[in-house]
Design an enzyme around this catalytic site. Structure first.
Site, PDB file in Angstrom:
ATOM      1  N   CYS A   1       0.825  -1.157   0.054  1.00  0.00           N
ATOM      2  CA  CYS A   1       0.023  -0.032   0.152  1.00  0.00           C
ATOM      3  C   CYS A   1       0.793   1.163   0.073  1.00  0.00           C
ATOM      4  O   CYS A   1       1.820   1.312   0.749  1.00  0.00           O
ATOM      5  CB  CYS A   1      -0.710  -0.178   1.247  1.00  0.00           C
ATOM      6  SG  CYS A   1      -1.732   1.373   1.298  1.00  0.00           S
TER       7      CYS A   1
ATOM      8  N   ARG B   1     -12.095   1.033  -5.602  1.00  0.00           N
ATOM      9  CA  ARG B   1     -11.798   1.525  -4.128  1.00  0.00           C
ATOM     10  C   ARG B   1     -10.921   2.662  -4.174  1.00  0.00           C
ATOM     11  O   ARG B   1     -10.892   3.582  -3.130  1.00  0.00           O
ATOM     12  CB  ARG B   1     -11.256   0.440  -3.533  1.00  0.00           C
ATOM     13  CG  ARG B   1     -10.811   0.461  -2.207  1.00  0.00           C
ATOM     14  CD  ARG B   1     -10.357  -0.823  -1.207  1.00  0.00           C
ATOM     15  NE  ARG B   1      -9.612  -0.629  -0.250  1.00  0.00           N
ATOM     16  CZ  ARG B   1      -9.200  -1.446   0.841  1.00  0.00           C
ATOM     17  NH1 ARG B   1      -9.603  -2.716   0.466  1.00  0.00           N
ATOM     18  NH2 ARG B   1      -8.508  -0.942   1.606  1.00  0.00           N
TER      19      ARG B   1
END
Ligand code: RVP
Length: 485
Positions: free
Chosen positions: A304, A400
């Site tokens: 991430c 998302r």
């Protein structure tokens, strides 16, 4: 300046569990827990809803070991329904009619052989137009026909003395029938010999091996499914297909539109609804009145880049502790999602207040994860990528992280990577759970609730952190639960 009077937030490496008086042997520590209001698990572990981590095979493996797999949402609704069905039927004693692969008497042997291969079964009941059982065809029946009799009809090749049982058959009775007749599958029929299901030896053995498996009220394996915050239709479809827990999957669930939509979804489905991800007390307060669980993690994931790209995030131990403070007062379970590299991180997340943990990279290298093994410089790897990476967004999983629906130029918040191939999920889980139980032993807690209550953190300096890893040596053999970063 007032602006610079900032609170401190901590993550895994900043803290350790204080060792305490104990009579608890690690293997006696009970790790059962609750992931959402109505779903209990024997181990507090979930596999991440990512296209390189959880599809049906991972979900089946996780549930058999007592945890929960959460199917990713980078697939269309029909595919999701099929995968939920695959998990649900995996260990069923009686496979229901709609899931039984059958053959017709006039099909050719060749045809049926190909069909069984495609469906992944080694035998099939042969039924007539009215669904009455005429026989059974299996690999053993087919083998003598290969090449010389492939266009013969199934009615020639099948075994026509069929042993059947009625719907109320127990596993024990079914095993006895199989033993007496030296067979591996028993069609279940109604009073008029219509096929209503099938019991297989393989199914019975799989159930036996996994006493701790996560099962629903009907004895089927449990499965979770990720749905987008505005995907009401997918949520209803997942619910109807039998998903036990829906995970509203969003990088920032403290978005008020997301909260409104999530609240509406909880009112239309029977399954538990876990909302995520959140990372603050305020976000928890906004969701505890309707969510069946809260998932925590703003930017801790191994793949991430949210914190680097957006400048926003919350170190994971503090995030979990803040959310758990609020959630525990409302009896809402908390899942710590992302950033867990070692079993020690997982049990620290529980100490901070989580009821369960979700991992991606830890499982992405196992056999059960989607994708194949690749070899680079003589070492084996599997692909692992963030759902907000360019690759994942291009193949459809990325709204998302997407700014606008038809945005062609992505601003990714994840990377595409590879992770070492690690073998079976069962052995990875063995290390993970065993390490967490060790942590409970050091703290002297017999259960997760007791551990959450009793455990205390101490703050670690960077010198302390260095001391905690192997140091001043050259590692000569790989440990199954440690690799240097
Ligand atoms: P990790 O276990 O550290 O690999 O983290 C997995 C978690 O990372 C996922 O469960 C999800 O919350 C988060 N994730 C997935 N994709 C991305 C991204 O592209 N930023 N982040």
């Amino acid at each position: 300046s007032e602006k610079l009077r900032v609170p401190e937030a901590l993550t895994f490496d900043d803290v350790l569990l204080r060792p305490m008086e104990s009579r608890v042997e690690p293997d006696a520590a009970d790790v059962s827990t609750r992931v959402s209001t109505n779903v209990e698990l024997q181990i507090p572990i979930l596999s991440a809803a990512m296209d390189t981590v959880t599809e049906a095979e991972m979900a089946i493996g996780m549930a058999r070991e007592g945890g929960l797999g959460v199917l990713h949402r980078s697939m269309d609704t029909a595919e999701m329904e099929a995968q939920i069905a695959q998990v649900k039927r995996a260990d069923e004693l009686v496979i229901r009619r709609e899931n039984v692969v059958t053959a017709a008497p006039e099909q050719t042997v060749n045809d049926v052989d190909a069909m069984m291969e495609h469906e992944g079964v080694s035998g099939a009941p042969v039924v007539d137009d009215e669904d009455r059982v005429l026989g059974i065809i299996s690999g053993t029946d087919i083998r003598p026909y290969l090449e010389v009799g492939e266009s013969d009809e199934v009615r020639e090749a099948m075994t026509d003395e069929v042993v059947t049982a009625s719907e109320d058959v127990s596993a024990r009775d079914a095993l006895e029938l199989m033993y007496d007749h030296k067979i591996e599958r028993v069609p279940i029929v109604d009073d008029e010999e219509h096929l209503v299901g099938l019991v297989t030896m393989q199914g019975i053995l799989a159930r036996r091996e996994n006493e701790n498996a996560a099962r629903d009220a009907d004895g089927r394996l449990r499965v979770g499914a990720a749905v987008g915050p505005f995907e009401d239709e997918r949520a209803v479809a997942a619910d109807e297909a039998g998903a036990d827990v829906l995970f509203i999957d969003c990088a920032h669930a403290h978005n008020l539109n997301v909260l409104d939509s999530a609240r509406a979804i909880t009112e239309t489905v029977d399954a538990d609804v876990v909302l995520g991800n959140v990372g603050t007390r305020a976000a928890a307060e906004a969701a505890v009145d309707f969510a069946d669980g809260l998932k925590v993690g703003i930017g801790p994931g191994s793949i991430c880049t949210t914190r680097v790209v957006s400048g926003a995030g919350m170190p994971q131990i503090t995030a979990v502790a803040e959310v758990a403070d609020v959630a525990s007062q409302h009896d809402v379970p908390v899942i710590a999602d992302g950033g867990i590299r070692y079993s020690g991180d997982a049990i620290k997340a529980i100490a901070a207040g989580a009821d369960a943990v979700m991992l991606g990279s830890y499982f992405a290298g196992t056999d059960e994860a989607p994708g194949r093994v690749i070899t680079m410089n003589g070492k084996k790897y599997k692909q692992y990528r963030g759902m907000g990476s360019v690759g994942a967004m291009q193949s459809g999983g990325g709204e998302r992280y997407l700014k606008e629906e038809n945005d062609e130029e992505y601003v990714p918040e994840g990377v595409e990577a590879a992770t070492p191939y690690t073998g079976t999920l069962a052995s990875e889980l063995h290390q993970l759970v065993g390490g967490m139980q060790s942590g409970m032993g050091y703290v002297g807690a017999e259960s997760i609730p007791e551990f959450k209550e009793r455990s205390e953190f101490i703050r670690v300096s960077s010198a302390g952190q260095t001391e905690g890893h192997p140091h001043d040596v050259m590692i000569t053999d790989e440990a199954p639960n440690y690799s240097p970063n």
